[in-house]
Design a protein around this motif. Structure first.
Motif, short mmCIF file in Angstrom:
data_model
loop_
_atom_site.label_atom_id
_atom_site.label_comp_id
_atom_site.label_asym_id
_atom_site.label_seq_id
_atom_site.Cartn_x
_atom_site.Cartn_y
_atom_site.Cartn_z
N ILE A 110 0.83 -1.20 0.00
CA ILE A 110 0.00 0.00 0.00
C ILE A 110 0.87 1.26 0.00
CG2 ILE A 110 -1.78 1.27 1.27
CD1 ILE A 110 -2.70 -1.36 -0.05
N THR A 111 2.00 1.21 0.68
CA THR A 111 2.92 2.35 0.68
C THR A 111 3.43 2.62 -0.73
OG1 THR A 111 3.59 1.83 2.94
CG2 THR A 111 5.05 3.25 1.67
N PHE A 112 3.77 1.56 -1.46
CA PHE A 112 4.22 1.73 -2.84
C PHE A 112 3.11 2.31 -3.72
CE2 PHE A 112 4.58 0.06 -7.16
CZ PHE A 112 5.78 0.64 -7.53
N VAL A 113 1.90 1.82 -3.55
CA VAL A 113 0.78 2.30 -4.36
C VAL A 113 0.50 3.77 -4.08
CG1 VAL A 113 -1.71 2.06 -4.71
CG2 VAL A 113 -0.28 0.03 -4.63
N THR A 114 0.54 4.18 -2.82
CA THR A 114 0.31 5.60 -2.51
C THR A 114 1.48 6.46 -2.96
OG1 THR A 114 1.10 5.25 -0.24
CG2 THR A 114 -1.29 5.17 -0.61
N MET A 115 2.69 5.88 -3.02
CA MET A 115 3.84 6.61 -3.55
C MET A 115 3.62 6.89 -5.05
SD MET A 115 7.84 5.52 -3.80
CE MET A 115 7.55 4.29 -5.05
N VAL A 116 3.18 5.89 -5.78
CA VAL A 116 2.91 6.08 -7.22
C VAL A 116 1.78 7.08 -7.42
CG1 VAL A 116 2.11 4.92 -9.31
CG2 VAL A 116 3.82 3.83 -7.86
N LEU A 117 0.74 6.98 -6.60
CA LEU A 117 -0.38 7.92 -6.70
C LEU A 117 0.06 9.35 -6.40
CD1 LEU A 117 -3.43 8.35 -7.09
CD2 LEU A 117 -3.68 7.99 -4.63
N GLY A 118 0.86 9.52 -5.35
CA GLY A 118 1.36 10.86 -5.02
C GLY A 118 2.24 11.43 -6.11
N GLY A 119 3.10 10.58 -6.71
CA GLY A 119 3.94 11.04 -7.81
C GLY A 119 3.13 11.42 -9.03
#
Length: 187
Positions: A110-119
Motif C-alpha cells: 500500500i505504501t508503494f501504491v500511494t507513492m505512485v499515486l502521489g507522484g
C-alpha cells in the motif's frame, strides 16, 4: 461614450508580439541563439516536432518538475504508511499471533501504491502549474501563418512584454537573423 463592442475592439488592438517564420530547423537553432544573446527573455520557439539542442539554444534551464514529482511520491508514501500505522496501531489495534501492532513489511504494498499515486498527482498538478494551464486561447492562434507550426514551419515569437521589445527594432532584428516572414500578433 464607449459601448461594449467598442471597448472590446480597443482591448483587442493590444499587441502580443512578433512572430517570425524560419525555413529550416538549423536556421531556427541559429536564430534562437542570436535572440538569446541579444538579451530577449520573453521569447519562445515553435516547431512541428521536438528538436535536439533547442533548449540550449534558448538558454532554458532544467525543469523542476522532477523534484516536484519526487516530493509528491515521498509525501504519498509517507501518508500511506502513516495511515496504515494509525489504523493498525492506534485506532484499531489487534494482536495477531503475537506480532507487533506495526509490522512495516506488511504495509509496503500500500505504501508503494500511494507513492505512485502521489507522484502521478504531483506530476499532473506540477505540469498544469508550470505550463500556466489551462489557457483556453493563446494570441498566436489568431495568426494565419502560425497554422503551419504543426506541419512544416519553424517559428520564434517575441512577446511585447519583454524589456527589450520595440516593435520596429525587433522586426528589423528578426529579419536580420534570417526569418522568411514576420507578422505582428494582436491579442
Amino acid at each position: 461614450m464607449l459601448t461594449l463592442t467598442s471597448k472590446k475592439m480597443i482591448m483587442n488592438n493590444k499587441t502580443y508580439g512578433l512572430l517570425a517564420r524560419f525555413e529550416t530547423p538549423k536556421s531556427l537553432l541559429v536564430a534562437a541563439t542570436k535572440v538569446r544573446k541579444k538579451g530577449y527573455i520573453k521569447f519562445d520557439c515553435h516547431t512541428p516536432y521536438p528538436m535536439h539542442g533547442l533548449d540550449d539554444a534558448m538558454g532554458l534551464k532544467r525543469s523542476i518538475l522532477g523534484f516536484v514529482v519526487g516530493g509528491g511520491a515521498l509525501g504519498g508514501a509517507f501518508l500511506g504508511l502513516l495511515l496504515q500505522w494509525f489504523a493498525s496501531s492506534y485506532d484499531y489495534p489487534i494482536v495477531i499471533s503475537g506480532k507487533p501492532y506495526f509490522s512495516w513489511q506488511a504495509y509496503m504494498i500500500i505504501t508503494f501504491v500511494t507513492m505512485v499515486l502521489g507522484g502521478a498527482l504531483s506530476a499532473l498538478g506540477g505540469m498544469f502549474h508550470l505550463n500556466r494551464m489551462p489557457r483556453y486561447h493563446h494570441p498566436l492562434f489568431n495568426s494565419s501563418m502560425f497554422k503551419k507550426a504543426t506541419d512544416d514551419a519553424f517559428f520564434i515569437s517575441i512577446e511585447s512584454e519583454d524589456s527589450l521589445y520595440n516593435e520596429q527594432e525587433t522586426l528589423n532584428f528578426l529579419k536580420s537573423i534570417g526569418s522568411v516572414e514576420v507578422e505582428c500578433i494582436k491579442e
